[in-house]
Motif scaffolding. Structure first.
Motif, mmCIF file in Angstrom:
data_model
loop_
_atom_site.group_PDB
_atom_site.id
_atom_site.type_symbol
_atom_site.label_atom_id
_atom_site.label_comp_id
_atom_site.label_asym_id
_atom_site.label_seq_id
_atom_site.Cartn_x
_atom_site.Cartn_y
_atom_site.Cartn_z
ATOM 1 N N GLN A 12 0.828 -1.204 0.000
ATOM 2 C CA GLN A 12 0.000 0.000 0.000
ATOM 3 C C GLN A 12 0.869 1.263 0.000
ATOM 4 N N CYS B 124 -12.620 5.561 -3.476
ATOM 5 C CA CYS B 124 -11.754 5.965 -2.358
ATOM 6 C C CYS B 124 -12.560 6.130 -1.073
ATOM 7 N N GLN C 188 -9.589 5.345 1.356
ATOM 8 C CA GLN C 188 -8.277 5.746 0.852
ATOM 9 C C GLN C 188 -8.233 7.270 0.836
#
Length: 105
Positions: A7, A77, A82
């Motif tokens: 990530q 997202c 995110q």
């Protein structure tokens, strides 16, 4: 490479994508990410795929399709929490609206 490192690496590649001057360069970076995902056995999250797709369209001069893809990226997202990538997607949406001359959004 563990999932956390993966990530982090993906986010670093997003940060560096802005140095890509053309759609072809973005596509090359996407290919490198695909190779790394296969090498380390990690999948590429859909929100990152969406971001790179949108950014490729943007760099290719296809602003309206890029805008639509960035809005999809925003949704992804938010779903996947995110937050950093979400901010970058919003930034690119603003940039595209600016290029289109539409400052009302």
């Amino acid at each position: 490479m563990n999932n956390s490192q993966w990530q982090t690496d993906l986010l670093q590649r997003v940060r560096n994508v802005f140095t890509s001057a053309s759609a072809e360069e973005v596509i090359e970076r996407q290919q490198k990410i695909r190779e790394l995902s296969e090498k380390y056995g990690h999948s590429i999250p859909v929100e990152f795929q969406s971001f790179f797709s949108a950014y490729t369209l943007y760099r290719g001069g296809k602003l309206i399709p890029a805008l639509k893809e960035f809005f999809d990226c925003v949704s992804l997202c938010q779903t996947h929490q995110q937050h950093y990538l979400l901010l970058i997607a919003y930034f690119n949406i603003g940039t595209i609206f600016g290029l289109l001359g539409d400052h009302s959004h």
